[in-house]
Structures are given as structure tokens and as C-alpha cells.
Scaffold this active site. Structure first.
Site, PDB file in Angstrom:
ATOM      1  N   CYS A  26       0.898  -1.078  -0.089  1.00 41.87           N
ATOM      2  CA  CYS A  26       0.164   0.033  -0.115  1.00 41.87           C
ATOM      3  C   CYS A  26       0.843   1.090   0.307  1.00 41.87           C
ATOM      4  O   CYS A  26       1.999   1.327   0.817  1.00 41.87           O
ATOM      5  CB  CYS A  26      -0.867  -0.044   1.084  1.00 41.87           C
ATOM      6  SG  CYS A  26      -1.920   1.394   1.331  1.00 41.87           S
ATOM      7  N   PRO A  27       0.608   2.220  -0.739  1.00 42.03           N
ATOM      8  CA  PRO A  27      -0.678   2.434  -1.691  1.00 42.03           C
ATOM      9  C   PRO A  27      -0.406   1.958  -2.914  1.00 42.03           C
ATOM     10  O   PRO A  27      -1.243   2.279  -4.034  1.00 42.03           O
ATOM     11  CB  PRO A  27      -0.685   3.881  -1.621  1.00 42.03           C
ATOM     12  CG  PRO A  27       0.569   4.567  -1.541  1.00 42.03           C
ATOM     13  CD  PRO A  27       1.461   3.482  -0.869  1.00 42.03           C
TER      14      PRO A  27
END
Length: 81
Positions: A18-19
Site C-alpha cells: 500500500c498504496p
């Protein structure tokens, strides 16, 4: 969520956290045509909720399906506009 669709392009974001799966999915979807389906392959378990949330709040995309295949999470996103 299952429906019939044909994958137009595959995005491999395995090993990224992430992200980046969402960022790269958005960038790739932007380059596709309306109706195209993107298969996203990720190893980050958080991608299941991250891509769901992104698709729910992003106009022009539809999350068709998600599945877990061993250590790989597969996401299928259609560009709707």
C-alpha cells in the site's frame, strides 16, 4: 459479485505494498477504453480492502470480482466511462 467478463490487460503489482497497488491500478485503468477489464495481481493482503474502497469511491470504475489464489490476490476492474 461474479459476472462474465474478458480480461483486456493484466497488471502485476506482486511484491508491492500500500498504496502502490491502488496507485498503479488507477494509472493503468486511466489508459484503458470504456468496457475494458483490468486484472490486478497483488501479494499485499490489504489490496482486497484497498481496491474495494477505491472502486466504491471512484467514478468510472466497477470492481467485478476478487479472489485469493494462494499468495496472490486477483482483482478484476472494469472501466465504465
Amino acid at each position: 459479485m461474479s459476472t462474465e467478463y474478458t480480461v483486456t490487460e493484466t497488471l502485476d503489482v506482486k511484491g508491492e505494498s500500500c498504496p502502490m497497488p491502488v496507485v498503479k491500478t488507477k494509472g493503468t485503468i486511466d489508459d484503458l477504453s470504456e468496457g475494458d477489464v483490468l486484472e490486478v495481481l497483488a501479494t499485499d493482503s490489504g489490496s482486497m480492502s484497498d481496491l474495494t474502497g477505491w472502486a466504491e469511491t471512484t467514478p468510472g470504475v466497477e470492481l467485478l470480482d476478487q479472489e485469493e489464489d494462494g499468495d496472490v490476490f486477483k482483482h478484476y476492474v472494469r472501466k465504465t466511462e
